[in-house]
Motif scaffolding. Structure first.
Motif, mmCIF file in Angstrom:
data_model
loop_
_atom_site.group_PDB
_atom_site.id
_atom_site.type_symbol
_atom_site.label_atom_id
_atom_site.label_comp_id
_atom_site.label_asym_id
_atom_site.label_seq_id
_atom_site.Cartn_x
_atom_site.Cartn_y
_atom_site.Cartn_z
ATOM 1 N N LEU B 42 0.835 -1.203 0.000
ATOM 2 C CA LEU B 42 0.000 0.000 0.000
ATOM 3 C C LEU B 42 0.872 1.256 0.000
ATOM 4 O O LEU B 42 0.596 2.219 -0.717
ATOM 5 C CB LEU B 42 -0.911 -0.023 1.238
ATOM 6 N N HIS B 43 1.933 1.213 0.765
ATOM 7 C CA HIS B 43 2.856 2.343 0.820
ATOM 8 C C HIS B 43 3.484 2.568 -0.561
ATOM 9 O O HIS B 43 3.586 3.712 -1.022
ATOM 10 C CB HIS B 43 3.935 2.045 1.861
ATOM 11 N N PRO B 53 -4.259 9.768 -5.050
ATOM 12 C CA PRO B 53 -4.382 8.442 -4.438
ATOM 13 C C PRO B 53 -4.239 7.363 -5.512
ATOM 14 O O PRO B 53 -4.467 7.642 -6.696
ATOM 15 C CB PRO B 53 -5.791 8.444 -3.857
ATOM 16 N N PRO B 54 -3.884 6.150 -5.168
ATOM 17 C CA PRO B 54 -3.784 5.082 -6.166
ATOM 18 C C PRO B 54 -5.123 4.886 -6.884
ATOM 19 O O PRO B 54 -6.174 4.940 -6.239
ATOM 20 C CB PRO B 54 -3.418 3.852 -5.332
ATOM 21 N N PRO B 55 -5.089 4.682 -8.227
ATOM 22 C CA PRO B 55 -6.342 4.625 -8.992
ATOM 23 C C PRO B 55 -7.015 3.252 -8.946
ATOM 24 O O PRO B 55 -7.411 2.715 -9.977
ATOM 25 C CB PRO B 55 -5.875 4.964 -10.410
ATOM 26 N N GLU B 72 -9.297 -3.399 13.665
ATOM 27 C CA GLU B 72 -9.141 -2.006 14.118
ATOM 28 C C GLU B 72 -8.158 -1.263 13.219
ATOM 29 O O GLU B 72 -8.404 -0.137 12.800
ATOM 30 C CB GLU B 72 -8.627 -1.975 15.571
ATOM 31 N N PHE B 73 -7.062 -1.935 12.897
ATOM 32 C CA PHE B 73 -6.027 -1.311 12.064
ATOM 33 C C PHE B 73 -6.542 -1.068 10.643
ATOM 34 O O PHE B 73 -6.296 -0.009 10.065
ATOM 35 C CB PHE B 73 -4.795 -2.222 12.036
ATOM 36 N N ARG B 74 -7.265 -2.039 10.107
ATOM 37 C CA ARG B 74 -7.801 -1.912 8.743
ATOM 38 C C ARG B 74 -8.700 -0.678 8.628
ATOM 39 O O ARG B 74 -8.559 0.132 7.712
ATOM 40 C CB ARG B 74 -8.603 -3.169 8.399
ATOM 41 N N ASP B 75 -9.613 -0.545 9.576
ATOM 42 C CA ASP B 75 -10.554 0.573 9.515
ATOM 43 C C ASP B 75 -9.847 1.910 9.702
ATOM 44 O O ASP B 75 -10.186 2.899 9.056
ATOM 45 C CB ASP B 75 -11.657 0.381 10.565
ATOM 46 N N GLU B 79 -9.544 4.895 6.724
ATOM 47 C CA GLU B 79 -9.971 6.265 7.003
ATOM 48 C C GLU B 79 -8.837 7.245 6.732
ATOM 49 O O GLU B 79 -9.061 8.309 6.149
ATOM 50 C CB GLU B 79 -10.400 6.334 8.471
ATOM 51 N N GLU B 80 -7.626 6.858 7.113
ATOM 52 C CA GLU B 80 -6.483 7.766 6.974
ATOM 53 C C GLU B 80 -6.096 8.021 5.526
ATOM 54 O O GLU B 80 -5.806 9.147 5.140
ATOM 55 C CB GLU B 80 -5.272 7.173 7.711
ATOM 56 N N ILE B 81 -6.069 6.977 4.721
ATOM 57 C CA ILE B 81 -5.510 7.137 3.374
ATOM 58 C C ILE B 81 -6.555 7.562 2.350
ATOM 59 O O ILE B 81 -6.206 7.974 1.247
ATOM 60 C CB ILE B 81 -4.799 5.851 2.882
ATOM 61 N N GLY B 82 -7.827 7.448 2.684
ATOM 62 C CA GLY B 82 -8.877 7.941 1.789
ATOM 63 C C GLY B 82 -9.083 7.101 0.543
ATOM 64 O O GLY B 82 -9.599 7.608 -0.456
#
Lengths: 273, 300
Positions: B42-43, B53-55, B72-75, B79-82
């Motif tokens: 993802l990074h 953002p990645p298409p 918890e981490f997934r959600d 949210e953070e990366i949009g």
């Protein structure tokens, strides 16, 4: 640059720097250039790190490690292991005096003390071994566990301090006698030849008692220890290392005890000895 | 001129692969399993297409048996990366209450992971799916190409793979065929950890050592993550300092005893270890060559 005349401290510093650069992804040639060490030295430091971690990178001091000498014979050690894996036997001088004579035989020791082991060896096998020798052997086997300084937490402004004041102190403050307040836990002991699990207990003045198991102790093992402590008049036990709430047997037993409180140590609460 | 470090070369290769897929595929997706490889992938995707953002969306094929910390981490990450996060759970598996305890690891994996993934790919019509598999994880993954072609039924034919000489990728495919793309295939577990350390990539806390309640099952330390884990008669979970080298469904993922609670400590431990991270995965050992069979049937 020749490293032949460098001081060990300086050389060790350079070796650590070389390993750090290798960890950052630099080649041996680049690391050699940046640290001034030869390529074989960089390789040697890197190899030492791979095989033994950071502790292996510096040039090691020579000589035998303290306590490496084995003072107990294999036979005595086998007897000690045999005892530790068994239910502890009663040692007369540890029975509280307030117990009536007819009740004494029913008492079960919560764990083996060094004195208890020494006595058991002398009585059962005619082997004279001092309490101190047993404790040295415990240390060599990784069985020695130091008690936590719980009383020091009373005034500490830390996570541990807050836990002590809210969870432990309300129970401890009600108890006048020191021998009513115990601490203990269960742990896996990394042993080179045995699968080893240990329930350790610390009584008054940090006296260590223990029981050993080849597999993780089951509910019955915990219950026998807790029941023995309860029988000896222990009122509060701070206990670490097991998720006791997952066992209905233990939670039921604890719920039935009006005067025995078990205070679990929360996970990852680093208590210092 | 300074030469690239090996991590920079791997990063460049992965970014090139991702851009190649976006240029050639009609409807790509990134499979997001919430593990460390997914975090790195993802990074890399975010780097490859920055500043936008990645298409493509993220797809999590959920089994309902992942660790709570993973959900918890997934959600939090979504949210953070949009980015769009699609979560697919096999509805047939839910209906039949397929789980690792009563149905066993093989059926659970087949229904909830393999069939779930195929359902999700069909449902959304994805023709290319990025996956975070690496060659050093397991032998069948070692021989799989970076661009791994799947039939219309999502089957993999290990004996019919395209050459990838000079890192030139042939992306032509017939209608309904799809490609599984592995941009970090050439990375090792050590590379992943070094990259996470250097790039400060957030990962699930389960990778760090901490005291956790575990029980022993066939020599593996299984974390008691919730009340669904059935305990044997008289069994009491022990709190042991453990961490996970790989993350999957919690009843099928073994922990390792470790004191490594920082990234440098994990890297050092990595250097000393002689076993694959997937030794802790029960599903890899449920039958001989089980991973290859699963992959042929469409497993990621």
């Amino acid at each position: 640059m020749s490293t032949k005349h460098l001081s060990p401290e300086f050389l060790n510093e350079r070796r650590k720097q070389a390993v750090q650069l290798r960890l950052d992804g630099f080649t041996i040639a680049v690391v050699s250039q940046q640290t001034g060490l030869s390529a074989p030295t960089v390789s040697a430091a890197w190899k030492a790190f791979r095989e033994g971690g950071w502790a292996a990178v510096p040039v090691k001091p020579r000589g035998r490690l303290k306590g490496q000498a084995n003072v107990l014979s294999a036979d005595i050690q086998a007897l000690l292991w045999q005892a530790l894996f068994q239910q502890p036997v009663q040692v007369p001088d540890q029975v509280p005096s307030q117990w009536a004579e007819e009740e004494k035989p029913r008492l079960i020791e919560p764990g083996w003390s060094s004195a208890g082991l020494a006595d058991w060896l002398a009585i059962q096998h005619g082997v004279a071994l001092s309490q101190r020798a047993v404790e040295h052997w415990w240390e060599a086997q990784g069985l020695k566990h130091e008690p936590w300084k719980l009383s020091a937490l009373a005034t500490q402004r830390s996570q541990q301090g807050r836990w002590f004041r809210t969870a432990v102190a309300p129970h401890f403050n009600k108890l006048k006698e020191a021998d009513q307040r115990w601490q203990g836990g269960v742990r896996h002991v990394a042993h080179p030849t045995k699968s080893l699990f240990q329930i350790y207990l610390h009584g008054p003045r940090g006296r260590l008692l223990m029981r050993c198991f080849e597999s993780p102790p089951d509910a019955q093992a915990y219950l026998s220890v807790f029941a023995a402590l309860n029988a000896y008049g222990v009122k509060a036990l701070v206990f670490h290392g097991a998720l006791l709430t997952a066992s209905p047997d233990i939670t039921d037993w604890l719920a039935q005890q009006a005067s025995f409180f078990l205070v679990p140590v929360p996970a990852n609460l680093a208590l210092s000895a | 001129m300074t030469s690239l470090t090996h991590l920079q070369r791997l990063e460049a290769e992965s970014i090139q692969i991702m851009r190649e897929v976006v240029a050639e595929a009609e409807n790509p997706v990134m499979l997001y399993s919430v593990g460390k490889d997914s975090a790195v992938m993802l990074h890399l995707a975010r780097k490859a297409f920055a500043p936008g953002p990645p298409p493509f969306p993220l797809l999590h094929v959920d089994t309902r048996w992942k660790f709570r910390a993973m959900y918890e981490f997934r959600d939090k990450m979504a949210e953070e990366i949009g980015m769009d996060l699609l979560v697919h759970i096999n509805p047939e598996g839910v209906e039949k209450d397929i789980n690792p305890f009563t149905h066993g690891s093989a059926i659970h994996t087949d229904v909830m992971k393999t069939e779930g993934l195929k359902q999700a790919l069909d449902k959304y019509g994805f023709d290319a799916a990025f996956g975070g598999a690496r060659r050093d994880e397991e032998k069948s993954r070692a021989k799989e190409r970076v661009f791994s072609f799947r039939s219309a039924q999502h089957r993999w034919d290990p004996k019919n793979q395209r050459p990838e000489l000079w890192k030139l990728y042939n992306t032509r495919k017939n209608p309904k065929e799809s490609i599984r793309v592995f941009p970090i295939s050439n990375w090792t577990e050590l590379d992943i950890w070094q990259y996470i350390h250097l790039q400060n990539i957030p990962i699930v806390p389960l990778y760090y050592s901490a005291e956790r309640p575990v029980v022993e099952r066939d020599g593996a330390l299984i974390m008691v993550d919730d009340e669904r884990m059935p305990l044997e008669s008289g069994e009491v979970p022990m709190m042991r300092k453990v961490r996970f080298r790989t993350l999957g469904c919690y009843p099928l993922t073994g922990a390792v005893e470790s004191d490594a609670d920082t990234l440098p400590a994990i890297i050092q431990e990595m250097l000393l270890t002689k076993t694959s991270e997937r030794q802790g995965r029960v599903i890899d050992h449920d039958s001989a060559a089980s991973m290859e069979k699963k992959k042929q049937e469409g497993y990621f």
